[in-house]
Design a protein around this motif. Structure first.
Motif, mmCIF file in Angstrom:
data_model
loop_
_atom_site.group_PDB
_atom_site.id
_atom_site.type_symbol
_atom_site.label_atom_id
_atom_site.label_comp_id
_atom_site.label_asym_id
_atom_site.label_seq_id
_atom_site.Cartn_x
_atom_site.Cartn_y
_atom_site.Cartn_z
ATOM 1 N N HIS A 46 129.354 -20.886 12.221
ATOM 2 C CA HIS A 46 127.962 -20.923 11.768
ATOM 3 C C HIS A 46 127.173 -19.720 12.277
ATOM 4 C CE1 HIS A 46 128.296 -24.795 9.873
ATOM 5 N NE2 HIS A 46 128.875 -25.288 10.963
ATOM 6 N N GLN A 47 127.473 -19.265 13.488
ATOM 7 C CA GLN A 47 126.799 -18.073 14.015
ATOM 8 C C GLN A 47 127.139 -16.861 13.157
ATOM 9 O OE1 GLN A 47 128.109 -17.899 18.073
ATOM 10 N NE2 GLN A 47 126.498 -19.267 18.797
ATOM 11 N N LEU A 48 128.396 -16.732 12.749
ATOM 12 C CA LEU A 48 128.811 -15.616 11.901
ATOM 13 C C LEU A 48 128.093 -15.680 10.558
ATOM 14 C CD1 LEU A 48 130.665 -13.187 11.410
ATOM 15 C CD2 LEU A 48 132.379 -14.805 10.558
ATOM 16 N N TRP A 49 128.027 -16.863 9.973
ATOM 17 C CA TRP A 49 127.353 -17.015 8.690
ATOM 18 C C TRP A 49 125.861 -16.687 8.812
ATOM 19 C CZ3 TRP A 49 128.039 -16.600 3.912
ATOM 20 C CH2 TRP A 49 127.162 -17.138 2.985
ATOM 21 N N ASP A 50 125.216 -17.123 9.882
ATOM 22 C CA ASP A 50 123.805 -16.794 10.100
ATOM 23 C C ASP A 50 123.605 -15.293 10.256
ATOM 24 O OD1 ASP A 50 123.145 -19.454 9.946
ATOM 25 O OD2 ASP A 50 123.001 -19.740 12.125
ATOM 26 N N THR A 51 124.508 -14.646 10.962
ATOM 27 C CA THR A 51 124.424 -13.200 11.140
ATOM 28 C C THR A 51 124.584 -12.483 9.810
ATOM 29 O OG1 THR A 51 125.355 -13.429 13.353
ATOM 30 C CG2 THR A 51 125.407 -11.238 12.372
ATOM 31 N N ILE A 52 125.537 -12.914 8.999
ATOM 32 C CA ILE A 52 125.754 -12.285 7.690
ATOM 33 C C ILE A 52 124.527 -12.462 6.807
ATOM 34 C CG2 ILE A 52 127.107 -12.463 5.560
ATOM 35 C CD1 ILE A 52 129.548 -13.066 7.325
ATOM 36 N N LYS A 53 123.934 -13.652 6.813
ATOM 37 C CA LYS A 53 122.723 -13.878 6.019
ATOM 38 C C LYS A 53 121.590 -12.958 6.470
ATOM 39 C CE LYS A 53 122.303 -18.356 6.476
ATOM 40 N NZ LYS A 53 121.949 -19.777 6.354
ATOM 41 N N SER A 54 121.436 -12.793 7.786
ATOM 42 C CA SER A 54 120.379 -11.907 8.297
ATOM 43 C C SER A 54 120.615 -10.469 7.868
ATOM 44 C CB SER A 54 120.322 -11.988 9.821
ATOM 45 O OG SER A 54 119.998 -13.271 10.235
ATOM 46 N N ILE A 55 121.858 -10.007 7.967
ATOM 47 C CA ILE A 55 122.174 -8.627 7.594
ATOM 48 C C ILE A 55 121.927 -8.401 6.112
ATOM 49 C CG2 ILE A 55 124.094 -6.997 7.333
ATOM 50 C CD1 ILE A 55 125.169 -8.071 10.006
ATOM 51 N N VAL A 56 122.370 -9.331 5.277
ATOM 52 C CA VAL A 56 122.157 -9.196 3.831
ATOM 53 C C VAL A 56 120.658 -9.167 3.517
ATOM 54 C CG1 VAL A 56 122.421 -10.413 1.632
ATOM 55 C CG2 VAL A 56 124.372 -10.151 3.159
ATOM 56 N N PHE A 57 119.886 -10.019 4.172
ATOM 57 C CA PHE A 57 118.442 -10.035 3.931
ATOM 58 C C PHE A 57 117.800 -8.712 4.337
ATOM 59 C CE2 PHE A 57 114.137 -10.757 5.544
ATOM 60 C CZ PHE A 57 113.527 -11.190 4.384
ATOM 61 N N ILE A 58 118.147 -8.199 5.510
ATOM 62 C CA ILE A 58 117.533 -6.959 6.001
ATOM 63 C C ILE A 58 117.918 -5.775 5.123
ATOM 64 C CG2 ILE A 58 117.541 -5.309 7.917
ATOM 65 C CD1 ILE A 58 117.768 -7.811 9.778
ATOM 66 N N PHE A 59 119.224 -5.607 4.871
ATOM 67 C CA PHE A 59 119.653 -4.477 4.059
ATOM 68 C C PHE A 59 119.206 -4.612 2.606
ATOM 69 C CE2 PHE A 59 122.682 -3.613 7.529
ATOM 70 C CZ PHE A 59 122.398 -2.267 7.693
ATOM 71 N N GLY A 60 119.224 -5.838 2.084
ATOM 72 C CA GLY A 60 118.746 -6.037 0.711
ATOM 73 C C GLY A 60 117.289 -5.668 0.560
ATOM 74 N N SER A 61 116.464 -6.091 1.517
ATOM 75 C CA SER A 61 115.038 -5.741 1.479
ATOM 76 C C SER A 61 114.847 -4.233 1.585
ATOM 77 C CB SER A 61 114.300 -6.431 2.623
ATOM 78 O OG SER A 61 114.438 -7.812 2.535
ATOM 79 N N ALA A 62 115.618 -3.600 2.456
ATOM 80 C CA ALA A 62 115.492 -2.146 2.623
ATOM 81 C C ALA A 62 115.902 -1.417 1.355
ATOM 82 C CB ALA A 62 116.334 -1.687 3.811
ATOM 83 N N ILE A 63 116.993 -1.829 0.725
ATOM 84 C CA ILE A 63 117.459 -1.160 -0.499
ATOM 85 C C ILE A 63 116.457 -1.333 -1.625
ATOM 86 C CG2 ILE A 63 119.228 -1.290 -2.301
ATOM 87 C CD1 ILE A 63 121.253 -1.830 -0.026
ATOM 88 N N ILE A 64 115.931 -2.538 -1.791
ATOM 89 C CA ILE A 64 114.938 -2.768 -2.843
ATOM 90 C C ILE A 64 113.693 -1.925 -2.604
ATOM 91 C CG2 ILE A 64 113.361 -4.509 -3.778
ATOM 92 C CD1 ILE A 64 115.662 -6.534 -3.435
ATOM 93 N N THR A 65 113.248 -1.835 -1.353
ATOM 94 C CA THR A 65 112.074 -1.016 -1.030
ATOM 95 C C THR A 65 112.333 0.458 -1.317
ATOM 96 O OG1 THR A 65 111.464 -2.600 0.684
ATOM 97 C CG2 THR A 65 110.449 -0.418 0.802
ATOM 98 N N VAL A 69 110.278 2.754 -4.046
ATOM 99 C CA VAL A 69 109.563 3.972 -3.652
ATOM 100 C C VAL A 69 110.104 5.173 -4.425
ATOM 101 C CG1 VAL A 69 109.184 5.570 -1.725
ATOM 102 C CG2 VAL A 69 108.870 3.125 -1.400
ATOM 103 N N LYS A 70 111.424 5.257 -4.563
ATOM 104 C CA LYS A 70 112.028 6.380 -5.296
ATOM 105 C C LYS A 70 111.553 6.394 -6.747
ATOM 106 C CE LYS A 70 116.382 8.176 -7.005
ATOM 107 N NZ LYS A 70 116.004 8.148 -8.390
ATOM 108 N N ASN A 71 111.560 5.222 -7.385
ATOM 109 C CA ASN A 71 111.141 5.163 -8.785
ATOM 110 C C ASN A 71 109.661 5.487 -8.957
ATOM 111 O OD1 ASN A 71 113.688 4.543 -9.646
ATOM 112 N ND2 ASN A 71 113.345 2.335 -9.669
ATOM 113 N N SER A 72 108.837 5.087 -8.009
ATOM 114 C CA SER A 72 107.413 5.375 -8.140
ATOM 115 C C SER A 72 107.080 6.825 -7.779
ATOM 116 C CB SER A 72 106.587 4.411 -7.290
ATOM 117 O OG SER A 72 106.893 4.592 -5.932
ATOM 118 N N MET A 73 107.907 7.463 -6.942
ATOM 119 C CA MET A 73 107.637 8.839 -6.525
ATOM 120 C C MET A 73 108.296 9.876 -7.437
ATOM 121 S SD MET A 73 105.639 8.639 -3.983
ATOM 122 C CE MET A 73 105.697 10.277 -3.330
#
Length: 196
Positions: A46-65, A69-73
């Motif tokens: 469960h700790q591994l799964w929680d870590t994977i979910k956190s990483i996907v959320f952080i990197f996914g948010s960063a990639i979308i941002t 920004v690239k498309n608007s600039m």
């Protein structure tokens, strides 16, 4: 009588204090275990799964941002690049012609010369600061402030020789060995600068 009484009082006090301390600690840990999520022990799966979910959320948010920004600039970047493209294109063509339009030479020598120039220019400032001790305001940025002052010249020249060997021998050899890999992955130097 007073001394004996004092000794007995002290022993009772120590015994009572130890008992209450143990009781309070036991009660606190039981209460924390019941009311606290932190006391819950999660299996490693469960700790591994929680870590994977956190990483996907952080990197996914960063990639979308970054994409947003690239498309608007993009229109603004095209305006800036269009205004300065002639200058950069002419500069690149003059450097490319200087190397005889040879991709191999520009990859090996150009990479080595540009990285060596940047390293030497910026680190000469710190080397002069270490040797002379001036400017004083720059000394506060040393990793080990107050140590090796003044610098031992024998050790300093040994360091300079090692850095020169790495910059002038090791770096070009490594760049030469990596040239086929850079071609395979699409690095090229031909002709004009690419359009955005």
């Amino acid at each position: 009588i007073n001394a004996e009484y004092g000794k007995q009082w002290y022993q009772r006090r120590v015994r009572d204090t130890n008992y209450f301390t143990k009781f309070n600690l036991r009660t606190m840990t039981e209460t924390q275990a019941v009311h606290s999520d932190e006391a819950e022990v999660r299996p490693p799966k469960h700790q591994l799964w929680d870590t994977i979910k956190s990483i996907v959320f952080i990197f996914g948010s960063a990639i979308i941002t970054i994409i947003a920004v690239k498309n608007s600039m993009n229109p603004y970047i095209h305006k800036i690049w269009g205004a300065s493209h002639d200058f950069h294109g002419a500069l690149w063509n003059s450097i490319y012609n200087l190397f005889g339009r040879n991709d191999f030479l520009i990859h090996i020598l150009g990479t080595t010369l540009s990285s060596t120039a940047c390293f030497v220019i910026f680190n000469t400032v710190f080397l002069i600061c270490d040797i002379t001790g001036h400017p004083r305001w720059l000394l506060k940025y040393k990793v080990q402030e107050g140590k090796n002052e003044p610098v031992d010249m024998k050790r300093m020249w040994s360091c300079v020789r090692t850095a020169a060997f790495n910059l002038l021998i090791t770096s070009p050899v490594f760049t030469f060995c990596m040239y086929p890999a850079t071609l395979y992955f699409g690095s090229y130097h031909k002709g004009d600068l690419p359009q955005l």
